[in-house]
Write an enzyme that holds these catalytic residues in place. Structure first.
Site, short mmCIF file in Angstrom:
data_model
loop_
_atom_site.label_atom_id
_atom_site.label_comp_id
_atom_site.label_asym_id
_atom_site.label_seq_id
_atom_site.Cartn_x
_atom_site.Cartn_y
_atom_site.Cartn_z
N SER A 1 -32.57 29.95 44.74
CA SER A 1 -33.90 29.84 45.32
C SER A 1 -34.51 28.49 44.93
CB SER A 1 -34.78 31.00 44.86
OG SER A 1 -34.76 31.09 43.45
N GLU B 1 -34.25 18.36 40.66
CA GLU B 1 -33.73 19.37 39.73
C GLU B 1 -33.21 18.70 38.45
OE1 GLU B 1 -33.19 22.85 40.98
OE2 GLU B 1 -32.83 23.38 38.89
N ASP C 1 -25.76 23.46 45.23
CA ASP C 1 -26.86 24.29 45.74
C ASP C 1 -27.61 23.58 46.86
OD1 ASP C 1 -25.97 25.67 43.55
OD2 ASP C 1 -27.72 25.26 42.31
N ASP D 1 -18.53 21.21 40.75
CA ASP D 1 -19.28 20.14 41.44
C ASP D 1 -19.58 18.95 40.54
OD1 ASP D 1 -21.31 21.57 40.06
OD2 ASP D 1 -22.60 21.80 41.83
N HIS E 1 -18.36 25.65 38.74
CA HIS E 1 -18.56 24.49 37.87
C HIS E 1 -17.61 23.35 38.19
CE1 HIS E 1 -21.54 26.17 34.95
NE2 HIS E 1 -21.15 27.28 35.54
N ALA F 1 -30.87 35.47 40.81
CA ALA F 1 -29.67 36.17 41.27
C ALA F 1 -28.50 35.21 41.44
CB ALA F 1 -29.94 36.88 42.58
N GLY F 2 -28.71 33.94 41.09
CA GLY F 2 -27.64 32.96 41.31
C GLY F 2 -27.53 32.59 42.78
N LEU F 3 -28.62 32.78 43.54
CA LEU F 3 -28.58 32.46 44.98
C LEU F 3 -29.36 31.18 45.28
CD1 LEU F 3 -28.99 36.06 46.42
CD2 LEU F 3 -26.90 34.71 46.21
C1 GLA Z 1 -25.31 26.32 39.37
C2 GLA Z 1 -25.54 24.83 39.61
C3 GLA Z 1 -24.50 24.26 40.56
C4 GLA Z 1 -23.09 24.59 40.11
C5 GLA Z 1 -22.97 26.08 39.77
C6 GLA Z 1 -21.66 26.44 39.15
O1 GLA Z 1 -25.50 27.03 40.56
O2 GLA Z 1 -26.83 24.62 40.12
O3 GLA Z 1 -24.68 22.87 40.71
O4 GLA Z 1 -22.73 23.80 39.01
O5 GLA Z 1 -24.00 26.52 38.90
O6 GLA Z 1 -20.61 26.20 40.02
#
Ligand code: GLA
Length: 383
Positions: free
Chosen positions: A127, A160, A172, A35, A33, A123-125
């Site tokens: 997609s 987004e 991302d 960015d 968090h 998965a926090g990857l």
């Molecule tokens: C998600 C958001 C990113 C970033 C992260 C946390 O992946 O899409 O922009 O803020 O959370 O670092």
């Protein structure tokens, strides 16, 4: 994957695709968090991607198909409203088209579009960034144009932020766009400015996907964003990247407890990213690993975006041989943990962690040995 996607495209649309593009998923390496607070962040593109194939049509109809969602979504070129319900995945390509149009970039007319992916979703990857960038590349190619890489990344983020409605930062899309094998992507999010940092040899990534997801995940992300903005305002800076620990201490009594905690995490985390770059350049992976664990603890304590599942995995991994460090990766509130390891970490360790997780939570954790990958690219450029 290109072959598989092409044959699926043929089966659904009874024709050949003209353009194919690919964009990778990403690991958030460190910089949780940071960015959207103007800080820096390190990420890695992985060797799993979203692939999009497209062929133009002359009748003003856009047909969207996905390997994972049944049915075809058919829309006239003029239809640019957000889609709700089961087919809402089309908001990613639609959002990209809207972002291109709003930026004065040519968009294709009618087309047949198909997407396939081997990036696990949820998965926090990221997609979602991968579908945005791969879609953008085929749309640009079909419209007979191209844009510099920083603009490709910005278009994905605009889709987004403004169409999908998630106030994410540039991490991302930036990592999916600028990824390079055996490297980390470094982003100074104020520019943004993109760079790569070589990964010391023998670095291994393991991802532990809990498949758990907080029901209010989108709202929680937006709330954290708001809390950070509030903290910056009270401290008297435009973004938290401009705040020092001394400034935070001076503002403590004026800040709500929540805003203080969020700022504390972000300010320290930005410093950790810079320390990680120094340690990586020195080849000191042990020091990097300590920073990863410190990052996780800070997310847990100050940013409060961890979960018992993620904490359990990080704690377990920390005591495994060959693990330099581990932390939650991505937005948090569920999702995945990533571990940086030596070659010595492998199946026995994975099994110990997975078995303990199953015993504790009654569900299986999905484990991926990820390799670094290259950034988004057009793979097939038309006939
Ligand atoms: C998600 C958001 C990113 C970033 C992260 C946390 O992946 O899409 O922009 O803020 O959370 O670092």
């Amino acid at each position: 994957m290109t072959e598989k996607l092409t044959s699926r495209f043929r089966a659904v649309f009874l024709r050949e695709p003209e353009f194919v593009a690919r964009a990778p998923g990403r690991i958030e390496f460190i910089g949780n968090h940071t960015d959207y607070n103007g800080g820096s962040v390190l990420g890695a593109a992985i060797d799993r991607s979203v692939w999009v194939a497209l062929a133009r049509r002359q009748d003003g109809i856009r047909r969207f198909a996905s390997e994972t969602h049944p049915g075809i979504v058919e829309l006239p070129v003029s239809a640019m409203d957000r889609v709700v319900g089961a087919q809402s995945w089309v908001n990613y390509p639609l959002g990209v088209l809207a972002a291109m149009r709003a930026s004065g970039i040519a968009t294709p007319g009618g087309f047949d579009y198909m997407v396939a992916s081997n990036v696990p979703s949820g998965a926090g990857l990221s997609s979602s960034a991968a579908i945005e960038l791969s879609s953008c590349l085929v749309f640009l190619a079909a419209a007979g144009t191209s844009v510099p890489r920083d603009q490709l990344v910005a278009l994905g983020r605009k889709a987004e932020n403004e169409f999908v409605g998630v106030p994410c930062g540039i991490l991302d899309q930036g990592v999916s766009g600028y990824g390079r094998v055996d490297s980390l992507v470094y982003i100074d999010c104020r520019g943004p400015r993109f760079d790569t940092v070589p990964l010391p040899a023998g670095s291994n990534f393991w991802i532990f996907n809990t498949h758990s997801k907080h029901a209010l995940i989108d709202g929680l992300y937006a709330a954290r964003h708001q809390e950070c903005m509030e903290a910056a305002r009270v401290i008297g800076v435009a973004s938290l990247v401009d705040a020092t620990p001394a400034m935070l201490a001076a503002a403590e009594t004026k800040l709500s407890r929540t805003a203080f905690k969020r700022a504390r995490h972000v300010i320290d985390e930005i410093a950790r990213v810079e320390q990680a770059v120094t340690a990586l350049r020195a080849g000191d992976l042990a020091a990097v690993g300590k920073l990863l664990v410190a990052s996780h603890r800070s997310s847990r304590t100050w940013f409060e975006n961890s979960t018992p599942e993620l904490d359990f995995l990080v704690d377990g991994l920390e005591s495994e041989k060959g693990v330099y460090g581990a932390r939650l990766t991505g937005g948090g509130f569920g999702g995945a943990v990533m571990a940086l390891t030596t070659e010595a970490f492998g199946e026995p360790g994975v099994k110990r962690i997975s078995d303990a997780y199953l015993a504790k939570f009654g569900s299986r954790v999905e484990v991926i040995h990820a390799r670094t990958g290259d950034g988004a690219a057009l793979v097939t450029r038309g006939r």
